[in-house]
Design a protein around this motif. Structure first.
Motif, PDB file in Angstrom:
ATOM      1  N   TYR A  98       0.835  -1.203   0.000  1.00 49.88           N
ATOM      2  CA  TYR A  98       0.000   0.000   0.000  1.00 49.88           C
ATOM      3  C   TYR A  98       0.870   1.254   0.000  1.00 49.88           C
ATOM      4  O   TYR A  98       0.565   2.241  -0.691  1.00 49.88           O
ATOM      5  CB  TYR A  98      -0.914  -0.006   1.217  1.00 49.88           C
ATOM      6  N   SER A 102       1.036   4.115  -3.018  1.00 49.06           N
ATOM      7  CA  SER A 102       0.659   5.489  -2.704  1.00 49.06           C
ATOM      8  C   SER A 102       1.823   6.459  -2.809  1.00 49.06           C
ATOM      9  O   SER A 102       1.599   7.677  -2.741  1.00 49.06           O
ATOM     10  CB  SER A 102       0.075   5.557  -1.281  1.00 49.06           C
ATOM     11  N   ARG A 186      -8.471   4.763  -9.226  1.00 53.98           N
ATOM     12  CA  ARG A 186      -8.524   5.736  -8.129  1.00 53.98           C
ATOM     13  C   ARG A 186      -9.781   6.612  -8.201  1.00 53.98           C
ATOM     14  O   ARG A 186     -10.131   7.267  -7.229  1.00 53.98           O
ATOM     15  CB  ARG A 186      -7.279   6.615  -8.170  1.00 53.98           C
ATOM     16  N   LEU A 189     -12.213   5.764  -5.505  1.00 56.68           N
ATOM     17  CA  LEU A 189     -11.946   6.348  -4.195  1.00 56.68           C
ATOM     18  C   LEU A 189     -12.453   7.783  -4.126  1.00 56.68           C
ATOM     19  O   LEU A 189     -13.032   8.207  -3.111  1.00 56.68           O
ATOM     20  CB  LEU A 189     -10.445   6.294  -3.901  1.00 56.68           C
ATOM     21  N   PRO A 199     -12.782   7.676   5.207  1.00 54.72           N
ATOM     22  CA  PRO A 199     -11.633   6.938   4.657  1.00 54.72           C
ATOM     23  C   PRO A 199     -11.618   5.465   5.055  1.00 54.72           C
ATOM     24  O   PRO A 199     -11.286   4.601   4.237  1.00 54.72           O
ATOM     25  CB  PRO A 199     -10.434   7.694   5.237  1.00 54.72           C
ATOM     26  N   THR A 202     -14.180   3.704   2.922  1.00 60.89           N
ATOM     27  CA  THR A 202     -13.681   3.567   1.550  1.00 60.89           C
ATOM     28  C   THR A 202     -12.672   2.433   1.451  1.00 60.89           C
ATOM     29  O   THR A 202     -12.695   1.646   0.503  1.00 60.89           O
ATOM     30  CB  THR A 202     -13.042   4.884   1.097  1.00 60.89           C
ATOM     31  N   PHE A 203     -11.809   2.348   2.451  1.00 63.93           N
ATOM     32  CA  PHE A 203     -10.797   1.287   2.435  1.00 63.93           C
ATOM     33  C   PHE A 203     -11.450  -0.085   2.557  1.00 63.93           C
ATOM     34  O   PHE A 203     -11.112  -1.018   1.803  1.00 63.93           O
ATOM     35  CB  PHE A 203      -9.802   1.506   3.571  1.00 63.93           C
ATOM     36  N   TRP A 207     -11.264  -0.449  -1.455  1.00 61.58           N
ATOM     37  CA  TRP A 207      -9.850  -0.775  -1.680  1.00 61.58           C
ATOM     38  C   TRP A 207      -9.521  -2.221  -1.295  1.00 61.58           C
ATOM     39  O   TRP A 207      -8.895  -2.951  -2.071  1.00 61.58           O
ATOM     40  CB  TRP A 207      -8.968   0.188  -0.894  1.00 61.58           C
ATOM     41  N   LEU A 208      -9.940  -2.625  -0.112  1.00 64.61           N
ATOM     42  CA  LEU A 208      -9.599  -3.964   0.359  1.00 64.61           C
ATOM     43  C   LEU A 208     -10.178  -5.068  -0.527  1.00 64.61           C
ATOM     44  O   LEU A 208      -9.448  -5.992  -0.924  1.00 64.61           O
ATOM     45  CB  LEU A 208     -10.053  -4.140   1.806  1.00 64.61           C
ATOM     46  N   SER A 211      -8.253  -5.366  -3.765  1.00 67.77           N
ATOM     47  CA  SER A 211      -6.853  -5.806  -3.634  1.00 67.77           C
ATOM     48  C   SER A 211      -6.724  -7.245  -3.162  1.00 67.77           C
ATOM     49  O   SER A 211      -5.610  -7.780  -3.121  1.00 67.77           O
ATOM     50  CB  SER A 211      -6.108  -4.887  -2.661  1.00 67.77           C
TER      51      SER A 211
END
Length: 296
Positions: A98, A102, A186, A189, A199, A202-203, A207-208, A211
């Motif tokens: 990560y 980033s 992105r 996000l 946040p 969102t993760f 995102w999780l 991924s």
């Protein structure tokens, strides 16, 4: 009539093109297939032959291995250690990947060099370095004592083996996760933040899940690689914490029991294949459920 003849001619041409394409693919794949046959299938056949012809025979050797409580304990310890190594690499590797995804391009290059640097050093050198670091008066224990955590028995234990193997196999976890993270849009996000999501939300919600394929690929690589480690467990572990690779070496090299060694290797292969098949089936069922609920 002429139109039908044209259709027939086009179909015949398409069929010939497909045949040529198929032959081309087989020609391209043939070197890889030959290498697989030479370096995987033939050794596997040889191991099966040794198991069947040496000692008590195939069933006798397999029965000895599966009925020996000591060997069963070693097998369980091997899979437990592989699971702990995989979990450790996943926790550390996910955060590192990560950070790579980033970071700025220059920082990402530095982080990539750092994670790939272990590949440029001999496995034996890295393992001996951990022998020094994990000693009772080594750097790690001195740091723990300075932090008020006391001194831990890290050398000649399963914990030391897991630490050494995790450090060696960490790049195999980081790179698949990083490759997956770089393909995440992105814009998703930004859209989540625009809609008022926190946040953390969102993760966890975007995102999780996106991924996780990288985590799965990295976990597979690390887990399979952990099962066959020999040097690191031999140097960092002890006879009480030996893994199956050390037991196979002892049977083949020390006792000249090739049949028993082959039985141990075949049992490990079959059990690992069964676990992977079960994991693949569970993943397929989970994806099917998600599709049926419109969550894919």
């Amino acid at each position: 009539m002429a139109y039908a003849e044209v259709l027939t001619t086009d179909a015949a041409l398409a069929g010939r093109q497909r045949q040529r394409a198929t032959r081309s693919w087989w020609l391209l794949l043939s070197p890889s297939l030959l290498l697989m046959a030479a370096f995987f299938l033939l050794p596997l056949v040889f191991v099966v032959w040794l198991t069947a012809t040496d000692g008590a025979g195939f069933l006798g050797n397999i029965g000895w291995y599966l009925s020996d409580p000591v060997q069963r304990a070693v097998l369980v310890r091997t899979f437990t250690a592989a699971g702990l190594v995989t979990l450790s690499c996943a926790v550390v590797g996910y955060g590192y990947a990560y950070l790579m995804a980033s970071a700025s391009p220059r920082a990402r290059m530095v982080l990539t060099i750092i994670v790939l640097m272990p590949f440029w050093t001999s496995l034996m050198v890295r393992t001996f370095a951990w022998v020094i670091l994990l000693q009772d008066n080594g750097l790690v224990n001195n740091a723990l004592a300075a932090a008020g955590l006391g001194r831990w028995s890290l050398i000649r234990t399963t914990a030391g083996v897991v630490i050494g193997m995790a450090q060696i196999l960490l790049p195999l976890m980081v790179m698949p996760i990083y490759a997956t993270m770089t393909r995440i849009d992105r814009g998703l996000l930004s859209a989540s933040a625009t809609l008022g999501a926190r946040p953390a939300t969102t993760f966890l919600r975007i995102w999780l899940p996106l991924s996780l394929p990288g985590v799965g690929a990295g976990s597979l690589l690390v887990f399979i690689s952990s099962l066959g480690f020999y040097v690191t467990p031999a140097l960092l572990g002890s006879p009480d914490s030996s893994l199956i690779s050390q037991q196979i070496f002892a049977q083949v090299s020390g006792l000249l029991e090739w049949g028993r060694g082959g039985a141990m290797g075949l049992s490990l292969l079959v059990i690992t294949g069964a676990l992977l098949a079960a994991a693949a089936g569970t993943l397929a069922a989970w994806r099917s459920v998600r599709r049926s609920r419109g969550l894919s």
